[in-house]
Each structure stands twice: as structure tokens, then as C-alpha cells.
Design an enzyme around this catalytic site. Structure first.
Site, PDB file in Angstrom:
ATOM      1  N   ASP A 187      54.532 -30.910  51.422  1.00  0.00           N
ATOM      2  CA  ASP A 187      54.247 -29.474  51.356  1.00  0.00           C
ATOM      3  C   ASP A 187      54.621 -28.998  49.958  1.00  0.00           C
ATOM      4  O   ASP A 187      55.779 -29.144  49.538  1.00  0.00           O
ATOM      5  CB  ASP A 187      55.036 -28.714  52.420  1.00  0.00           C
ATOM      6  CG  ASP A 187      54.589 -27.264  52.518  1.00  0.00           C
ATOM      7  OD1 ASP A 187      53.779 -26.957  53.406  1.00  0.00           O
ATOM      8  OD2 ASP A 187      55.041 -26.444  51.697  1.00  0.00           O
ATOM      9  N   ASN A 195      49.675 -19.205  43.693  1.00  0.00           N
ATOM     10  CA  ASN A 195      48.462 -18.408  43.869  1.00  0.00           C
ATOM     11  C   ASN A 195      48.645 -16.979  43.366  1.00  0.00           C
ATOM     12  O   ASN A 195      47.768 -16.422  42.695  1.00  0.00           O
ATOM     13  CB  ASN A 195      48.048 -18.377  45.342  1.00  0.00           C
ATOM     14  CG  ASN A 195      47.357 -19.654  45.784  1.00  0.00           C
ATOM     15  OD1 ASN A 195      46.622 -20.269  45.016  1.00  0.00           O
ATOM     16  ND2 ASN A 195      47.577 -20.062  47.019  1.00  0.00           N
ATOM     17  N   ASP A 204      43.892 -23.942  43.638  1.00  0.00           N
ATOM     18  CA  ASP A 204      42.948 -25.022  43.963  1.00  0.00           C
ATOM     19  C   ASP A 204      43.132 -26.202  43.008  1.00  0.00           C
ATOM     20  O   ASP A 204      43.068 -27.365  43.412  1.00  0.00           O
ATOM     21  CB  ASP A 204      41.514 -24.506  43.879  1.00  0.00           C
ATOM     22  CG  ASP A 204      41.157 -23.579  45.027  1.00  0.00           C
ATOM     23  OD1 ASP A 204      41.934 -23.507  45.998  1.00  0.00           O
ATOM     24  OD2 ASP A 204      40.103 -22.917  44.942  1.00  0.00           O
ATOM     25  N   GLU A 230      48.423 -26.176  52.102  1.00  0.00           N
ATOM     26  CA  GLU A 230      49.000 -27.003  51.046  1.00  0.00           C
ATOM     27  C   GLU A 230      49.728 -28.224  51.609  1.00  0.00           C
ATOM     28  O   GLU A 230      50.501 -28.871  50.908  1.00  0.00           O
ATOM     29  CB  GLU A 230      49.955 -26.180  50.176  1.00  0.00           C
ATOM     30  CG  GLU A 230      51.215 -25.679  50.869  1.00  0.00           C
ATOM     31  CD  GLU A 230      51.039 -24.321  51.546  1.00  0.00           C
ATOM     32  OE1 GLU A 230      52.051 -23.623  51.745  1.00  0.00           O
ATOM     33  OE2 GLU A 230      49.899 -23.947  51.882  1.00  0.00           O
TER      34      GLU A 230
END
Length: 328
Positions: A187, A195, A204, A230
Site C-alpha cells: 500500500d 494526488n 497515476d 493504491e
């Protein structure tokens, strides 16, 4: 040295013995001498090279109508066949129709003809155009791959990942052997911050780059998947507890040490990792993923950028496990 025309006449004479067979051929055929001169052919051959009979006789040489290649070789497929001492077939031959520069895929078989002293005169080549079939197979193959891979990372989907665990259980049950299957869950730390700070395109990029790192440091037999968001997963087959722990720490360090640079900006990226091992067919993928997830939770709660393992004695940091289980 005998005149080439005399040798060609002998080749045609030997070929004519089998002439009745050629009348029922659905495939194209062409009779050539060692210099690739075309001596005989049928209507199907005209269709492959897209030339009229009169044009084929005028051009005379196969190399001026059809170019073939062999991957990994500097020789053409035709040259390779003419060097063979026995009937030979080569599948999926890349070829080019010289008339219109069209790419083709052919199956080519050869039947060589010899003098009584063993000297080769030439060969009859059978050619089957499988371009359409090959393109169709590639199309369906691409669609098949797309259905089991995540478009962003190129990793396998959660469904495919779980199917591989089920297949390994079945294999072990059939062979009456215990599984040794490691489940490693990743993770990305503070991914929401990535983000929010750098934008979703940067997020991304981080996911795709992390997938690339995992691919680079994994074995060909490992199965890499995107479990959701993620969260990424790696299945390692036929491994020990120590082997799984070492692999997970190797992945973590590779991610930590990688330079993630997006649009000129360096993004700090680390990951928390949970590891478990499926050691019994009585286990299940659900419980294994749950154990890895609980290890992941402990890694997050204990500072992030760390690996926790659970091999049956609860969640412990990877360094503690490795210290108490030194390499033999």
C-alpha cells in the site's frame, strides 16, 4: 560443369512424376532451382504474389516476388529450406509481397529434389497464407490480455490474481503436496497526499512506475496484481518464509530508492508491506489476503515504509523475523 538449363530440365522431369498430386493442392506451390528461379507454379501462387502467370514467367526469380525472413537469422526462410536435406516445414514465416509491399505470414514447406549423386537440383515449395488467421489470433490475444490486466499499471486484475491462488490450491491437492505460496500486499504511503499535492496524473504516474519496479525485481513465475486503488499484490510460488520476507524487503527498498520524477518534480514515495505464506490446502485465499492486510495495517500504524510478516505467530516486523531466522 553442366549447363543450368540442363539441370533445370532434370528438376522439372523429377517434379513431373508428382504432377498429379499438385493438381489437387489447395495450397500454393512453386518449383524453384537453387538460384530461386521459378520453373513451375499454380494459380494459388499467383494469388499470393498478386501477379499474372505471364508476369511471373517474365520476372523469373522468386526473390523478386516474395521476400521471407527468419527471426534471429540473417538468412531468408527460402534459403534455409534450400539448405535442408529433407522435407521441411517452417510455420509463421514473416514475408513481404514485393509487388505491393504487403506484409504476409506464411507456412512454407519444402520438398527437395536431388541428382543420383546427391547434388541438390532445387525444391518444390508449398505456401499457405495464414496472414488473416494470425492477425485474428493476435486481435483475440490482445483482447484476452486486456480482460485480465489493469490498463494503468499493466498488472493483473484482482479476479485473475485470485484465480491463480485457486489454481495453486488445486495443483497441490491433486499432487498431494503442501503449498508454499507467498502473498505480499503493498500500500503506497500517503497516496492521497500525492494526488492532492501533485495532481491525479502524478498519482497515476506513481502507480505505473511502482508497477514497473515490481516487474523489474520479480521473477518470471511471480504474479503481480493491482488489488484496488493504491494496493498492489505479488504472489511468489514455491518459496520459504525467509524467502518471502527477503523478497518483500527487496521490493520495499527498491520503491524507496527509486527516483519518482513527474514533470520535473521529484515525488517522495514509500510503501508499507504485509506478507504471509499459504502452507496448507486447508487455508484459503480469503484468510491469506486478510493476514497480509492485517500485517499491512500494522506497518501503517508503526511508522510506514516497513514490512510486517505473519507466518503463523502474529504480525512482526521483517527485521525481527530475519534476525531470529538467519540464513542457513
Amino acid at each position: 560443369m553442366e549447363n543450368q538449363n540442363v539441370l533445370d530440365s532434370r528438376l522439372i522431369e523429377k517434379f513431373e512424376i508428382h504432377r498429379d498430386f499438385t493438381r489437387v493442392f489447395l495450397d500454393a506451390f512453386v518449383l524453384i532451382n537453387k538460384e530461386h528461379k521459378v520453373l513451375k507454379f499454380n494459380a494459388a501462387f499467383c494469388q499470393i504474389v498478386e501477379l499474372r502467370s505471364i508476369d511471373i514467367r517474365r520476372i523469373d526469380n522468386l526473390k523478386e516476388m516474395l521476400l521471407t525472413s527468419l527471426p534471429g537469422s540473417d538468412k531468408s526462410a527460402i534459403d534455409q529450406l534450400l539448405e535442408s536435406n529433407s522435407p521441411t516445414r517452417i510455420d509463421e514465416v514473416p514475408a513481404v509481397n514485393v509487388t505491393n509491399r504487403k506484409n504476409l505470414t506464411l507456412i512454407i514447406s519444402s520438398y527437395p529434389y536431388y541428382e543420383s549423386d546427391g547434388k541438390m537440383l532445387g525444391a518444390c515449395l508449398l505456401l499457405r497464407d495464414v496472414t488473416a488467421e494470425t492477425n485474428l489470433q493476435s486481435k483475440y490475444k490482445d483482447k484476452s490480455i486486456q480482460s485480465i490486466t489493469d490498463p494503468l499499471t499493466g498488472l493483473y486484475t484482482r479476479r485473475y490474481f485470485e484465480e491463480q491462488i485457486d489454481k495453486e490450491f488445486e495443483r497441490c491437492k491433486t499432487g498431494n503436496v503442501p503449498p508454499r505460496l507467498s502473498v505480499i500486499m503493498f500500500d503506497l504511503d500517503k497516496f492521497k497526499t500525492v494526488n492532492d499535492t501533485y495532481g491525479h496524473q502524478a498519482g497515476d504516474f506513481v502507480l505505473a512506475e511502482t508497477a514497473r519496479i515490481l516487474k523489474t525485481h520479480s521473477r518470471r513465475s511471480d504474479v503481480l496484481g493491482r488489488y484496488g486503488g493504491e494496493e498492489l499484490l505479488v504472489l511468489i510460488f514455491e518459496t520459504s518464509e525467509r524467502g518471502a520476507a527477503v523478497a518483500a524487503e527487496k521490493f520495499r527498498l527498491a520503491i524507496q530508492n527509486n527516483e519518482y520524477v513527474f514533470n520535473g518534480t521529484r515525488i517522495p514515495v514509500t510503501t508499507s508491506v504485509g506478507v504471509t505464506l499459504i502452507k496448507s490446502v486447508e487455508d484459503s485465499k480469503e484468510s491469506a489476503v486478510k493476514r497480509a492486510d492485517e500485517c499491512l495495517y500494522h506497518a501503517k500504524e508503526n511508522g510506514r515504509n516497513i514490512v510486517y510478516v505473519d507466518f503463523g505467530s502474529g504480525q512482526i516486523p521483517v527485521q525481527s523475523f530475519l534476525a531470529s531466522n538467519p540464513e542457513v
